[in-house]
Enzyme design. Sequence first.
Site, short mmCIF file in Angstrom:
data_model
loop_
_atom_site.label_atom_id
_atom_site.label_comp_id
_atom_site.label_asym_id
_atom_site.label_seq_id
_atom_site.Cartn_x
_atom_site.Cartn_y
_atom_site.Cartn_z
N TYR A 248 34.50 64.57 -21.86
CA TYR A 248 34.09 63.27 -21.35
C TYR A 248 32.64 63.32 -20.90
O TYR A 248 31.88 62.38 -21.12
CB TYR A 248 35.01 62.85 -20.18
CG TYR A 248 36.40 62.52 -20.63
CD1 TYR A 248 36.73 61.23 -21.06
CD2 TYR A 248 37.40 63.48 -20.66
CE1 TYR A 248 38.02 60.92 -21.48
CE2 TYR A 248 38.69 63.19 -21.08
CZ TYR A 248 38.99 61.91 -21.50
OH TYR A 248 40.25 61.61 -21.93
N ASN B 6 39.45 51.75 -25.66
CA ASN B 6 39.13 51.70 -27.09
C ASN B 6 40.21 50.89 -27.83
O ASN B 6 41.36 51.28 -27.83
CB ASN B 6 39.08 53.14 -27.64
CG ASN B 6 38.98 53.21 -29.13
OD1 ASN B 6 38.63 52.26 -29.81
ND2 ASN B 6 39.32 54.37 -29.68
N CYS C 50 39.15 58.45 -30.03
CA CYS C 50 39.17 58.76 -28.60
C CYS C 50 40.09 59.94 -28.30
O CYS C 50 39.94 60.59 -27.27
CB CYS C 50 39.54 57.53 -27.79
SG CYS C 50 41.03 56.70 -28.34
N HIS C 51 41.01 60.25 -29.22
CA HIS C 51 41.90 61.39 -29.02
C HIS C 51 41.15 62.72 -29.08
O HIS C 51 41.67 63.74 -28.65
CB HIS C 51 43.04 61.37 -30.05
CG HIS C 51 42.58 61.47 -31.47
ND1 HIS C 51 42.12 60.37 -32.18
CD2 HIS C 51 42.48 62.52 -32.30
CE1 HIS C 51 41.77 60.76 -33.40
NE2 HIS C 51 41.98 62.07 -33.50
N GLU D 14 44.67 67.62 -36.97
CA GLU D 14 43.29 67.88 -37.35
C GLU D 14 42.94 69.37 -37.27
O GLU D 14 41.81 69.76 -37.55
CB GLU D 14 42.33 67.08 -36.47
CG GLU D 14 42.43 65.59 -36.68
CD GLU D 14 41.39 64.81 -35.92
OE1 GLU D 14 40.34 65.37 -35.57
OE2 GLU D 14 41.62 63.61 -35.67
#
Length: 176
Positions: free
Chosen positions: A110, A137, A145-146, A172
Amino acid sequence: MRKKETVTGNCCYIKTIPSPVGALTLASDGENLVGLWIENQKHFMKTLENLSCTDSDLPLFDKVKKWLEEYFSGRTPSPLDLPLKPNGSEYRQTIWKALLNIPYGQTRSYGEIAGEASPLTGKRPSARAAGGAIAHNPISIIIPCHRVIGTDGSITGYAGGIEIKKKLLELEGVRI
């Protein structure tokens, strides 16, 4: 009191599609993708409040569905060529643009996102302020945003739920 942020115009188009993380609701203003929400996520369709939304099979939704199918197959999806128009304040727009710079399979904290937004806003926003914008978002998964985690590498808040965030990161190839 803050001004309510909603999609401009009189109507919107939506389509719900299945996914490995639950039903996804897509929204468009007819030309752009303005929303993608995971079923039961916080702030679900908030930017569409007070609009009359119609179920539709727009060609844009077919493109989004194809991109998502590629994403959920575990392969790096094709470069994003979708017209995105998330609705929010200038500050939120800046943070969401920073999220689009996080490559597939990588994460940022963040604080790093706040730092990346700094030159665009003219001041350094706090990690907490960046987190607030990230939480709102309206185009989940595509605006990734993940991929934002705690400074210590911890998997922290996600409007779609922590378990879904973990699934997306694992998909991912991110080591949790």
